[in-house]
Design a protein around this motif. Sequence first.
Motif, PDB file in Angstrom:
ATOM      1  N   PRO A 160       0.800  -1.235   0.000  1.00 50.25           N
ATOM      2  CA  PRO A 160       0.000   0.000   0.000  1.00 50.25           C
ATOM      3  C   PRO A 160       0.832   1.285   0.000  1.00 50.25           C
ATOM      4  CG  PRO A 160      -0.780  -1.546   1.683  1.00 50.25           C
ATOM      5  CD  PRO A 160       0.555  -2.036   1.207  1.00 50.25           C
ATOM      6  N   LEU A 161       2.118   1.181   0.351  1.00 49.02           N
ATOM      7  CA  LEU A 161       2.960   2.365   0.395  1.00 49.02           C
ATOM      8  C   LEU A 161       3.615   2.679  -0.948  1.00 49.02           C
ATOM      9  CD1 LEU A 161       4.889   2.017   3.791  1.00 49.02           C
ATOM     10  CD2 LEU A 161       3.233   3.777   3.174  1.00 49.02           C
ATOM     11  N   LYS A 162       3.605   1.732  -1.856  1.00 44.28           N
ATOM     12  CA  LYS A 162       4.428   1.817  -3.062  1.00 44.28           C
ATOM     13  C   LYS A 162       4.279   3.132  -3.813  1.00 44.28           C
ATOM     14  CE  LYS A 162       5.740  -0.841  -7.154  1.00 44.28           C
ATOM     15  NZ  LYS A 162       5.503  -2.088  -7.937  1.00 44.28           N
ATOM     16  N   GLN A 163       3.054   3.520  -4.103  1.00 49.38           N
ATOM     17  CA  GLN A 163       2.855   4.713  -4.929  1.00 49.38           C
ATOM     18  C   GLN A 163       3.006   6.017  -4.163  1.00 49.38           C
ATOM     19  OE1 GLN A 163      -1.263   5.505  -6.201  1.00 49.38           O
ATOM     20  NE2 GLN A 163      -1.902   3.766  -4.931  1.00 49.38           N
ATOM     21  N   PHE A 164       3.178   5.930  -2.834  1.00 42.58           N
ATOM     22  CA  PHE A 164       3.282   7.140  -2.022  1.00 42.58           C
ATOM     23  C   PHE A 164       4.706   7.384  -1.510  1.00 42.58           C
ATOM     24  CE2 PHE A 164      -1.061   5.590  -1.753  1.00 42.58           C
ATOM     25  CZ  PHE A 164      -1.783   6.737  -2.052  1.00 42.58           C
ATOM     26  N   ARG A 165       5.625   6.520  -1.889  1.00 38.71           N
ATOM     27  CA  ARG A 165       6.998   6.654  -1.399  1.00 38.71           C
ATOM     28  C   ARG A 165       7.708   7.848  -2.033  1.00 38.71           C
ATOM     29  NH1 ARG A 165       7.169   0.755  -1.206  1.00 38.71           N
ATOM     30  NH2 ARG A 165       7.269   0.217   1.008  1.00 38.71           N
ATOM     31  N   ALA A 166       8.767   8.285  -1.355  1.00 36.92           N
ATOM     32  CA  ALA A 166       9.621   9.338  -1.912  1.00 36.92           C
ATOM     33  C   ALA A 166      10.191   8.859  -3.237  1.00 36.92           C
ATOM     34  CB  ALA A 166      10.741   9.661  -0.926  1.00 36.92           C
ATOM     35  N   GLN A 167      10.118   9.705  -4.227  1.00 37.41           N
ATOM     36  CA  GLN A 167      10.578   9.337  -5.561  1.00 37.41           C
ATOM     37  C   GLN A 167      12.006   9.807  -5.782  1.00 37.41           C
ATOM     38  OE1 GLN A 167       8.628   7.448  -7.723  1.00 37.41           O
ATOM     39  NE2 GLN A 167       7.348   7.316  -5.892  1.00 37.41           N
ATOM     40  N   GLU A 168      12.828   8.906  -6.305  1.00 33.09           N
ATOM     41  CA  GLU A 168      14.187   9.279  -6.690  1.00 33.09           C
ATOM     42  C   GLU A 168      14.118  10.068  -7.999  1.00 33.09           C
ATOM     43  OE1 GLU A 168      16.699   8.832  -4.916  1.00 33.09           O
ATOM     44  OE2 GLU A 168      16.199   7.229  -3.515  1.00 33.09           O
ATOM     45  N   PRO A 169      15.035  11.030  -8.185  1.00 34.96           N
ATOM     46  CA  PRO A 169      15.078  11.735  -9.472  1.00 34.96           C
ATOM     47  C   PRO A 169      15.302  10.746 -10.608  1.00 34.96           C
ATOM     48  CG  PRO A 169      16.481  12.808  -7.846  1.00 34.96           C
ATOM     49  CD  PRO A 169      16.052  11.507  -7.248  1.00 34.96           C
ATOM     50  N   LYS A 170      14.565  10.923 -11.689  1.00 33.44           N
ATOM     51  CA  LYS A 170      14.703  10.004 -12.807  1.00 33.44           C
ATOM     52  C   LYS A 170      16.053  10.194 -13.497  1.00 33.44           C
ATOM     53  CE  LYS A 170       9.777   9.487 -13.755  1.00 33.44           C
ATOM     54  NZ  LYS A 170       8.693   9.642 -14.734  1.00 33.44           N
ATOM     55  N   GLN A 171      16.677   9.080 -13.814  1.00 34.07           N
ATOM     56  CA  GLN A 171      17.968   9.117 -14.493  1.00 34.07           C
ATOM     57  C   GLN A 171      17.754   9.413 -15.979  1.00 34.07           C
ATOM     58  OE1 GLN A 171      20.179   5.510 -14.201  1.00 34.07           O
ATOM     59  NE2 GLN A 171      22.108   6.483 -14.713  1.00 34.07           N
ATOM     60  N   VAL A 172      18.485  10.397 -16.496  1.00 38.26           N
ATOM     61  CA  VAL A 172      18.347  10.788 -17.891  1.00 38.26           C
ATOM     62  C   VAL A 172      19.250   9.910 -18.748  1.00 38.26           C
ATOM     63  CG1 VAL A 172      18.617  12.648 -19.571  1.00 38.26           C
ATOM     64  CG2 VAL A 172      17.798  13.148 -17.250  1.00 38.26           C
ATOM     65  N   ILE A 173      18.682   9.238 -19.736  1.00 42.32           N
ATOM     66  CA  ILE A 173      19.461   8.410 -20.649  1.00 42.32           C
ATOM     67  C   ILE A 173      19.672   9.192 -21.939  1.00 42.32           C
ATOM     68  CG2 ILE A 173      19.522   6.224 -21.914  1.00 42.32           C
ATOM     69  CD1 ILE A 173      17.691   5.077 -19.772  1.00 42.32           C
ATOM     70  N   LEU A 174      20.917   9.528 -22.251  1.00 43.33           N
ATOM     71  CA  LEU A 174      21.231  10.311 -23.434  1.00 43.33           C
ATOM     72  C   LEU A 174      21.301   9.435 -24.669  1.00 43.33           C
ATOM     73  CD1 LEU A 174      24.076  12.590 -21.996  1.00 43.33           C
ATOM     74  CD2 LEU A 174      21.653  13.117 -22.209  1.00 43.33           C
ATOM     75  N   THR A 175      20.823   9.970 -25.771  1.00 40.67           N
ATOM     76  CA  THR A 175      20.974   9.267 -27.047  1.00 40.67           C
ATOM     77  C   THR A 175      22.419   9.382 -27.513  1.00 40.67           C
ATOM     78  OG1 THR A 175      20.472  11.222 -28.369  1.00 40.67           O
ATOM     79  CG2 THR A 175      18.598   9.903 -27.631  1.00 40.67           C
ATOM     80  N   MET A 176      22.812   8.563 -28.500  1.00 30.44           N
ATOM     81  CA  MET A 176      24.171   8.624 -29.040  1.00 30.44           C
ATOM     82  C   MET A 176      24.459  10.000 -29.617  1.00 30.44           C
ATOM     83  SD  MET A 176      25.991   6.017 -28.474  1.00 30.44           S
ATOM     84  CE  MET A 176      27.298   6.310 -29.659  1.00 30.44           C
ATOM     85  N   THR A 177      23.464  10.610 -30.282  1.00 29.51           N
ATOM     86  CA  THR A 177      23.659  11.940 -30.859  1.00 29.51           C
ATOM     87  C   THR A 177      23.953  12.955 -29.766  1.00 29.51           C
ATOM     88  OG1 THR A 177      22.153  11.406 -32.655  1.00 29.51           O
ATOM     89  CG2 THR A 177      22.600  13.746 -32.257  1.00 29.51           C
ATOM     90  N   GLU A 178      23.176  12.872 -28.655  1.00 26.88           N
ATOM     91  CA  GLU A 178      23.395  13.800 -27.546  1.00 26.88           C
ATOM     92  C   GLU A 178      24.762  13.596 -26.921  1.00 26.88           C
ATOM     93  OE1 GLU A 178      18.877  14.506 -25.847  1.00 26.88           O
ATOM     94  OE2 GLU A 178      19.878  12.609 -25.441  1.00 26.88           O
ATOM     95  N   GLN A 179      25.185  12.318 -26.832  1.00 24.26           N
ATOM     96  CA  GLN A 179      26.505  12.033 -26.273  1.00 24.26           C
ATOM     97  C   GLN A 179      27.611  12.613 -27.155  1.00 24.26           C
ATOM     98  OE1 GLN A 179      27.138   7.958 -24.859  1.00 24.26           O
ATOM     99  NE2 GLN A 179      24.918   7.666 -24.940  1.00 24.26           N
ATOM    100  N   LYS A 180      27.450  12.485 -28.491  1.00 24.30           N
ATOM    101  CA  LYS A 180      28.459  13.013 -29.412  1.00 24.30           C
ATOM    102  C   LYS A 180      28.548  14.529 -29.307  1.00 24.30           C
ATOM    103  CE  LYS A 180      28.223   9.329 -32.863  1.00 24.30           C
ATOM    104  NZ  LYS A 180      27.852   8.996 -34.259  1.00 24.30           N
TER     105      LYS A 180
END
Length: 309
Positions: free
Chosen positions: A279-299
């Motif tokens: 019952p606590l799952k959806q009410f827990r403190a949320q970690e910041p979402k990790q941003v996954i960069l595309t290959m173009t963004e990485q270049k």
Amino acid sequence: MLLKQGDTLQYLLDVKDGKIKQGLGINCYLDEHLRFKPKQLNIILGHDNVGKTYWINWYFLTLALQHNLTFCIWSGENQKGQILRDMIQMYRGKHFSKLSHSQIAGDLAFLEQSFVFIDNSKLYKPDDVLKLFKDSGADVGLIDPFTGLDREMSFSGNYEFMNRARQFVNETGMTIYINTHPNTESGRTGNLYAEGELKGHLKAPLKDHIEGGKAFLNRCDDMVVIHRLIKHPDYKFKTWVQVEKVKDMETGGKHTAIDEPVVCSFNNGIGFEVHGVDPLKQFRAQEPKQVILTMTEQKLNAMKANEKF
């Protein structure tokens, strides 16, 4: 003062039309049997060391997060820090050792908006605790345990307290939970399982085993028994919740059947799962979402930093 004739008509019509407001649930199977309701006087019974306080803290935290209820806690056997440590783990969904200082500080500040604690370094009389409950302005008060108060240890003394507590909830609208222990008889050999896979393990106390007698049963609204087979290799991770009294079933809740408790499974130190639902799952403190960069963004980022692919 005499009540006016006819002043219950609307209530009776609402009952007839199915409009009675239900008590608050926590979005799991437990709601079938147990609901939070304002202006109630409730009893929790269980043997020592079965995890009553841990279960109560989990239940209260879930109510706080889902329904914005506030709580005032007097705990004579547990320190504020211990209780909040467990609550932070449940709220964060991680073991305390894996949390950063900033996470702990932030979660503490957040939870203290819902939970206030009475100093347990002194001995209180029951009326002192009731006054502190009122002064706190909280929706809910917890006495944990009743035997830890400076009280008159007699049947008449228990009745007197329950009558005052009943008047208190009627006047303030608060709900009070009282954590209690069973009498000595409930822990003797005659209360052990005699056969089967549970042979030799201690049974849950009957509601009549409550220490101090039937004053508590007669004057309370709801009564819950918490039990756990602490020496069983598998069942020690299962907390059994038996609902033994529900004064008003119109507003939700009902007794659990004999030998059919609601099973709350220990969830790796972050609360409980009830029939597979956390019952606590959806009410827990949320970690910041990790941003996954595309290959173009990485270049592009690499080019800006004059790095080579």
